[in-house]
Design a protein around this motif. Structure first.
Motif, PDB file in Angstrom:
ATOM      1  N   ILE A  71      46.485  33.873  33.388  1.00 16.64           N
ATOM      2  CA  ILE A  71      46.347  32.852  34.437  1.00 16.64           C
ATOM      3  C   ILE A  71      45.420  31.731  33.971  1.00 16.64           C
ATOM      4  O   ILE A  71      44.884  30.987  34.774  1.00 16.64           O
ATOM      5  CB  ILE A  71      45.854  33.457  35.778  1.00 16.64           C
TER       6      ILE A  71
ATOM      7  N   LEU B 151      45.900  42.363  39.372  1.00 20.90           N
ATOM      8  CA  LEU B 151      47.114  41.645  39.714  1.00 20.90           C
ATOM      9  C   LEU B 151      48.317  42.536  39.485  1.00 20.90           C
ATOM     10  O   LEU B 151      48.407  43.219  38.456  1.00 20.90           O
ATOM     11  CB  LEU B 151      47.266  40.385  38.860  1.00 20.90           C
TER      12      LEU B 151
ATOM     13  N   GLU C 128      50.184  38.819  42.432  1.00 20.65           N
ATOM     14  CA  GLU C 128      49.259  38.824  43.562  1.00 20.65           C
ATOM     15  C   GLU C 128      48.269  39.969  43.388  1.00 20.65           C
ATOM     16  O   GLU C 128      48.602  41.010  42.818  1.00 20.65           O
ATOM     17  CB  GLU C 128      50.016  38.996  44.875  1.00 20.65           C
ATOM     18  N   LEU C 129      47.068  39.786  43.902  1.00 22.87           N
ATOM     19  CA  LEU C 129      46.056  40.830  43.884  1.00 22.87           C
ATOM     20  C   LEU C 129      46.530  41.994  44.754  1.00 22.87           C
ATOM     21  O   LEU C 129      47.013  41.765  45.862  1.00 22.87           O
ATOM     22  CB  LEU C 129      44.747  40.260  44.424  1.00 22.87           C
TER      23      LEU C 129
ATOM     24  N   GLN D  44      42.355  48.639  43.461  1.00 26.67           N
ATOM     25  CA  GLN D  44      42.120  47.607  42.449  1.00 26.67           C
ATOM     26  C   GLN D  44      41.763  48.226  41.101  1.00 26.67           C
ATOM     27  O   GLN D  44      42.276  47.808  40.061  1.00 26.67           O
ATOM     28  CB  GLN D  44      41.014  46.643  42.899  1.00 26.67           C
TER      29      GLN D  44
ATOM     30  N   PRO E 205      37.862  36.069  39.342  1.00 23.58           N
ATOM     31  CA  PRO E 205      39.035  35.262  39.683  1.00 23.58           C
ATOM     32  C   PRO E 205      39.843  35.871  40.833  1.00 23.58           C
ATOM     33  O   PRO E 205      39.958  37.093  40.948  1.00 23.58           O
ATOM     34  CB  PRO E 205      39.852  35.261  38.388  1.00 23.58           C
ATOM     35  N   LYS E 206      40.402  35.004  41.651  1.00 20.24           N
ATOM     36  CA  LYS E 206      41.291  35.367  42.755  1.00 20.24           C
ATOM     37  C   LYS E 206      40.658  36.298  43.784  1.00 20.24           C
ATOM     38  O   LYS E 206      41.340  36.981  44.524  1.00 20.24           O
ATOM     39  CB  LYS E 206      42.598  35.955  42.227  1.00 20.24           C
TER      40      LYS E 206
ATOM     41  N   ALA F 288      39.013  39.035  43.146  1.00 23.35           N
ATOM     42  CA  ALA F 288      39.037  40.438  42.691  1.00 23.35           C
ATOM     43  C   ALA F 288      37.644  41.040  42.778  1.00 23.35           C
ATOM     44  O   ALA F 288      36.635  40.336  42.722  1.00 23.35           O
ATOM     45  CB  ALA F 288      39.545  40.507  41.252  1.00 23.35           C
TER      46      ALA F 288
ATOM     47  N   GLU G  32      36.956  43.640  37.193  1.00 24.20           N
ATOM     48  CA  GLU G  32      37.666  43.147  36.015  1.00 24.20           C
ATOM     49  C   GLU G  32      37.210  43.987  34.837  1.00 24.20           C
ATOM     50  O   GLU G  32      36.055  44.426  34.788  1.00 24.20           O
ATOM     51  CB  GLU G  32      37.354  41.674  35.759  1.00 24.20           C
TER      52      GLU G  32
END
Length: 127
Positions: A16, A37, A43-44, A52, A114-115, A117, A120
């Motif tokens: 992304i 994602l 999409e998350l 997640q 990001p997004k 979340a 990561e």
């Protein structure tokens, strides 16, 4: 650098930003950060932090496999969490994806990802 190759798979989210899913140099693979994602929808994933974390491991697994390895080939794993209170949950889920000996690892608390979340991960793979 003639022994450098880019790893890409449709089984993990597309980049992304201005990066590759992974870069292989010799027998070492550098895995870019993965957030939760869904590779198809980009999409998350919904649900709690457990969902997640699982999606992040699935994404890492797909990139590892595309490089010719497995999660077991990860020698260094970096984990970024927006809430370090989720550290025990990461350990619990990680134990279902990895066998001993476990990789070297760092866990870092961050303000944001990001997004939106909550987790990561990135790492280094030795083939």
């Amino acid at each position: 650098m003639s022994n450098k190759s880019i790893i890409q798979t449709d089984n993990a989210p597309k980049a992304i930003g201005t990066y590759s899913q992974a870069v292989k140099v010799g027998n070492t693979v550098y895995l870019s950060g993965q957030i939760a994602l869904d590779p198809e929808s980009m999409e998350l994933v919904g649900g709690d932090i457990s969902q997640q974390i699982k999606q992040v491991f699935e994404n890492l697994k797909a990139v590892c496999e595309a490089s010719g390895g497995t999660l077991q080939n990860i020698v260094k794993l970096n984990i970024f969490l927006t809430d370090l209170g989720n550290f025990a949950t990461v350990n619990e889920i990680m134990a279902t994806y990895f066998e001993q000996p476990y990789p070297a690892r760092a866990a870092v608390g961050v303000a944001a990802l990001p997004k939106g979340a909550e987790v990561e991960m990135d790492g280094v793979l030795a083939l």
